[in-house]
Design an enzyme around this catalytic site. Sequence first.
Site, PDB file in Angstrom:
ATOM      1  N   GLY A   1      21.420  55.998  13.842  1.00  0.00           N
ATOM      2  CA  GLY A   1      22.250  54.833  13.517  1.00  0.00           C
ATOM      3  C   GLY A   1      23.133  54.438  14.688  1.00  0.00           C
ATOM      4  O   GLY A   1      24.170  53.794  14.520  1.00  0.00           O
TER       5      GLY A   1
ATOM      6  N   GLY B   1      24.534  50.888  15.307  1.00  0.00           N
ATOM      7  CA  GLY B   1      25.326  50.284  14.236  1.00  0.00           C
ATOM      8  C   GLY B   1      26.814  50.190  14.537  1.00  0.00           C
ATOM      9  O   GLY B   1      27.270  50.495  15.654  1.00  0.00           O
ATOM     10  N   PHE B   2      27.549  49.804  13.539  1.00  0.00           N
ATOM     11  CA  PHE B   2      28.995  49.556  13.638  1.00  0.00           C
ATOM     12  C   PHE B   2      29.751  50.806  14.124  1.00  0.00           C
ATOM     13  O   PHE B   2      30.475  50.753  15.121  1.00  0.00           O
ATOM     14  CB  PHE B   2      29.451  49.110  12.235  1.00  0.00           C
ATOM     15  CG  PHE B   2      30.926  49.045  11.998  1.00  0.00           C
ATOM     16  CD1 PHE B   2      31.796  48.468  12.918  1.00  0.00           C
ATOM     17  CD2 PHE B   2      31.448  49.535  10.798  1.00  0.00           C
ATOM     18  CE1 PHE B   2      33.155  48.401  12.657  1.00  0.00           C
ATOM     19  CE2 PHE B   2      32.808  49.458  10.530  1.00  0.00           C
ATOM     20  CZ  PHE B   2      33.659  48.900  11.466  1.00  0.00           C
TER      21      PHE B   2
ATOM     22  N   GLY C   1      28.152  53.991  14.739  1.00  0.00           N
ATOM     23  CA  GLY C   1      27.323  54.708  15.714  1.00  0.00           C
ATOM     24  C   GLY C   1      27.441  54.110  17.111  1.00  0.00           C
ATOM     25  O   GLY C   1      27.480  54.838  18.105  1.00  0.00           O
TER      26      GLY C   1
ATOM     27  N   ALA D   1      23.098  57.290  10.589  1.00  0.00           N
ATOM     28  CA  ALA D   1      22.235  56.299   9.935  1.00  0.00           C
ATOM     29  C   ALA D   1      22.287  56.475   8.428  1.00  0.00           C
ATOM     30  O   ALA D   1      22.113  57.576   7.926  1.00  0.00           O
ATOM     31  CB  ALA D   1      20.794  56.460  10.425  1.00  0.00           C
ATOM     32  N   ALA D   2      22.535  55.406   7.720  1.00  0.00           N
ATOM     33  CA  ALA D   2      22.568  55.461   6.254  1.00  0.00           C
ATOM     34  C   ALA D   2      22.606  54.052   5.702  1.00  0.00           C
ATOM     35  O   ALA D   2      23.043  53.116   6.375  1.00  0.00           O
ATOM     36  CB  ALA D   2      23.797  56.223   5.764  1.00  0.00           C
TER      37      ALA D   2
ATOM     38  N   SER E   1      31.667  60.309   3.392  1.00  0.00           N
ATOM     39  CA  SER E   1      32.567  59.243   2.958  1.00  0.00           C
ATOM     40  C   SER E   1      33.542  59.763   1.925  1.00  0.00           C
ATOM     41  O   SER E   1      33.227  60.689   1.165  1.00  0.00           O
ATOM     42  CB  SER E   1      31.721  58.132   2.340  1.00  0.00           C
ATOM     43  OG  SER E   1      32.545  57.229   1.636  1.00  0.00           O
TER      44      SER E   1
ATOM     45  N   TYR F   1      25.486  55.345  -4.112  1.00  0.00           N
ATOM     46  CA  TYR F   1      25.749  55.637  -2.695  1.00  0.00           C
ATOM     47  C   TYR F   1      26.547  56.935  -2.558  1.00  0.00           C
ATOM     48  O   TYR F   1      26.236  57.803  -1.725  1.00  0.00           O
ATOM     49  CB  TYR F   1      26.513  54.465  -2.062  1.00  0.00           C
ATOM     50  CG  TYR F   1      27.115  54.773  -0.727  1.00  0.00           C
ATOM     51  CD1 TYR F   1      26.308  55.057   0.372  1.00  0.00           C
ATOM     52  CD2 TYR F   1      28.505  54.776  -0.541  1.00  0.00           C
ATOM     53  CE1 TYR F   1      26.860  55.345   1.608  1.00  0.00           C
ATOM     54  CE2 TYR F   1      29.062  55.058   0.693  1.00  0.00           C
ATOM     55  CZ  TYR F   1      28.243  55.347   1.766  1.00  0.00           C
ATOM     56  OH  TYR F   1      28.791  55.633   2.975  1.00  0.00           O
TER      57      TYR F   1
ATOM     58  N   ARG G   1      44.061  52.132  -0.466  1.00  0.00           N
ATOM     59  CA  ARG G   1      43.040  52.737   0.388  1.00  0.00           C
ATOM     60  C   ARG G   1      43.690  53.164   1.697  1.00  0.00           C
ATOM     61  O   ARG G   1      44.820  52.790   2.003  1.00  0.00           O
ATOM     62  CB  ARG G   1      41.932  51.717   0.730  1.00  0.00           C
ATOM     63  CG  ARG G   1      41.092  51.232  -0.445  1.00  0.00           C
ATOM     64  CD  ARG G   1      40.179  52.314  -0.961  1.00  0.00           C
ATOM     65  NE  ARG G   1      39.227  51.839  -1.958  1.00  0.00           N
ATOM     66  CZ  ARG G   1      39.506  51.652  -3.243  1.00  0.00           C
ATOM     67  NH1 ARG G   1      40.719  51.895  -3.704  1.00  0.00           N
ATOM     68  NH2 ARG G   1      38.564  51.242  -4.074  1.00  0.00           N
TER      69      ARG G   1
HETATM   70  C1  UD1 Z   1      34.342  51.510   0.919  1.00  0.00           C
HETATM   71  C2  UD1 Z   1      32.870  51.326   1.104  1.00  0.00           C
HETATM   72  C3  UD1 Z   1      32.162  52.627   1.011  1.00  0.00           C
HETATM   73  C4  UD1 Z   1      32.721  53.564   2.027  1.00  0.00           C
HETATM   74  C5  UD1 Z   1      34.198  53.708   1.798  1.00  0.00           C
HETATM   75  C6  UD1 Z   1      34.826  54.580   2.845  1.00  0.00           C
HETATM   76  C7  UD1 Z   1      31.640  49.387   0.453  1.00  0.00           C
HETATM   77  C8  UD1 Z   1      31.194  48.494  -0.662  1.00  0.00           C
HETATM   78  N1  UD1 Z   1      32.368  50.425   0.091  1.00  0.00           N
HETATM   79  O1  UD1 Z   1      34.563  51.919  -0.427  1.00  0.00           O
HETATM   80  O2  UD1 Z   1      30.795  52.443   1.255  1.00  0.00           O
HETATM   81  O3  UD1 Z   1      32.114  54.805   1.939  1.00  0.00           O
HETATM   82  O4  UD1 Z   1      34.825  52.442   1.838  1.00  0.00           O
HETATM   83  O5  UD1 Z   1      34.652  54.037   4.091  1.00  0.00           O
HETATM   84  O6  UD1 Z   1      31.350  49.202   1.599  1.00  0.00           O
HETATM   85  N2  UD1 Z   1      37.814  44.199  -3.313  1.00  0.00           N
HETATM   86  C9  UD1 Z   1      38.521  43.009  -3.441  1.00  0.00           C
HETATM   87  N3  UD1 Z   1      37.892  41.840  -3.133  1.00  0.00           N
HETATM   88  C10 UD1 Z   1      36.589  41.798  -2.709  1.00  0.00           C
HETATM   89  C11 UD1 Z   1      35.884  43.023  -2.577  1.00  0.00           C
HETATM   90  C12 UD1 Z   1      36.537  44.210  -2.885  1.00  0.00           C
HETATM   91  O7  UD1 Z   1      39.661  43.009  -3.829  1.00  0.00           O
HETATM   92  O8  UD1 Z   1      36.099  40.709  -2.417  1.00  0.00           O
HETATM   93  C13 UD1 Z   1      38.515  45.471  -3.671  1.00  0.00           C
HETATM   94  C14 UD1 Z   1      37.697  46.338  -4.596  1.00  0.00           C
HETATM   95  O9  UD1 Z   1      37.905  46.001  -5.910  1.00  0.00           O
HETATM   96  C15 UD1 Z   1      38.234  47.707  -4.259  1.00  0.00           C
HETATM   97  C16 UD1 Z   1      38.680  47.605  -2.799  1.00  0.00           C
HETATM   98  O10 UD1 Z   1      38.714  46.236  -2.501  1.00  0.00           O
HETATM   99  O11 UD1 Z   1      39.338  47.990  -5.039  1.00  0.00           O
HETATM  100  C17 UD1 Z   1      37.798  48.314  -1.829  1.00  0.00           C
HETATM  101  O12 UD1 Z   1      36.495  47.834  -1.960  1.00  0.00           O
HETATM  102  P1  UD1 Z   1      35.292  48.287  -1.001  1.00  0.00           P
HETATM  103  O13 UD1 Z   1      35.672  48.222   0.405  1.00  0.00           O
HETATM  104  O14 UD1 Z   1      34.124  47.464  -1.424  1.00  0.00           O
HETATM  105  O15 UD1 Z   1      34.957  49.753  -1.534  1.00  0.00           O
HETATM  106  P2  UD1 Z   1      35.615  51.190  -1.360  1.00  0.00           P
HETATM  107  O16 UD1 Z   1      35.525  51.813  -2.692  1.00  0.00           O
HETATM  108  O17 UD1 Z   1      36.956  51.171  -0.764  1.00  0.00           O
END
Ligand code: UD1
Length: 342
Positions: free
Chosen positions: A7, A10-11, A13, A73-74, A117, A177, A245
């Site tokens: 990978g 990628g972003f 990698g 890669a994933a 993750s 995932y 987060r």
């Molecule tokens: C994300 C990644 C996950 C990765 C993790 C750690 C995605 C979908 N999820 O998880 O693969 O392993 O970070 O790096 O890539 N939200 C909004 N508006 C939107 C979209 C999302 O408010 O348009 C909110 C969601 O409800 C959620 C938060 O943003 O509460 C985070 O969403 P997201 O980044 O998709 O998923 P994570 O669970 O944080």
Amino acid sequence: MRVLVTGGAGFIGGGIVERLAARGDRVVVLDSLTAHEKAPDLPDPVELIVGDLNDEDAVRNATEGVDAVCHQAARVGLGVDFDDVTGYVADNDLGTATLLRALWRRSFAGRLVVASSMVVYGEGRYRCPEHGDVRAEPRRRADLDAGRFDPRCPHCGTALAWATVTEEAPLDPRNVYAATKVHTEHLAFLYGRESGARVCALRYHNVYGPRMPRDTPYAGVASIFRSALESGGVPRVFEDGAQTRDFVHVHDVARANVLALDSDWTGACNVASGEPHTVGDMARALAAAFPGAPEPVVTGEYRLGDVRHVVASPDLAAAAIGFRAETAFADGMRAFASDPLR
Ligand code: UD1
């Protein structure tokens, strides 16, 4: 050192490859390039092998003579729905298995770093004022429909407050995932036990920064908001915007990988900034740095597979591999408003 980065186009990698190449490591990239419209610019003299992790010939070539492997890669993200299950399992579980078998056949016992993750934890850690540490049950539709977003104590029903997640938290994947990332970790550690390779899994929190892929069903929230702003739209903040987060900059994540490759430490650790923020904060910080951007809207929508709060403790990574994030949230988000996406 000859290092295979899967990978590596990628972003995340790509940033690892740049760092390794810049210090003189010989880097081999195995990448299917499916996430790219055109071949990426890789620094000289990186060797690119175009292939899927399930392409046994490509994996055999890529693993020849390597001293270390950094497995990035994933298939990432939440996906569309359960119909994606076979794609995730094929790419992440079987792909990792194919890589590990190729390493086994080469008697590889060097350093193996795998991308994991924070999703392996499921919900983060919670405390009830009355009952102390409690596990949050999966969220119920009826609660979410009623705007009760915070998990409740299973004993008394009080809304729970978050606490930082440490690595010994139980693994509790809550989407496909996430289940494949738990399996990736387990397969890698089993490989380590059988081969003598020293294995480290890095549990990334919410990575953002330059060259982040644009908005797709597989993209994280930072990319979705940034893509919305770029096309003149408004970031749509789900729930009440108070979900929390840890947004960690991709340069820090790349640096964490290089530190992990250089260390001997075996185990899994969080890769996080240590600076928690709500999704609402993130939307506002990004919009404020984007010229002429509208205020984000808080929509109250939800996605059932989302967790409410996941906030990492960065302490083990500091002790184990010497990693502490260097990019502050305010600086990283300001720059992200104009960073190129891919
Ligand atoms: C994300 C990644 C996950 C990765 C993790 C750690 C995605 C979908 N999820 O998880 O693969 O392993 O970070 O790096 O890539 N939200 C909004 N508006 C939107 C979209 C999302 O408010 O348009 C909110 C969601 O409800 C959620 C938060 O943003 O509460 C985070 O969403 P997201 O980044 O998709 O998923 P994570 O669970 O944080």
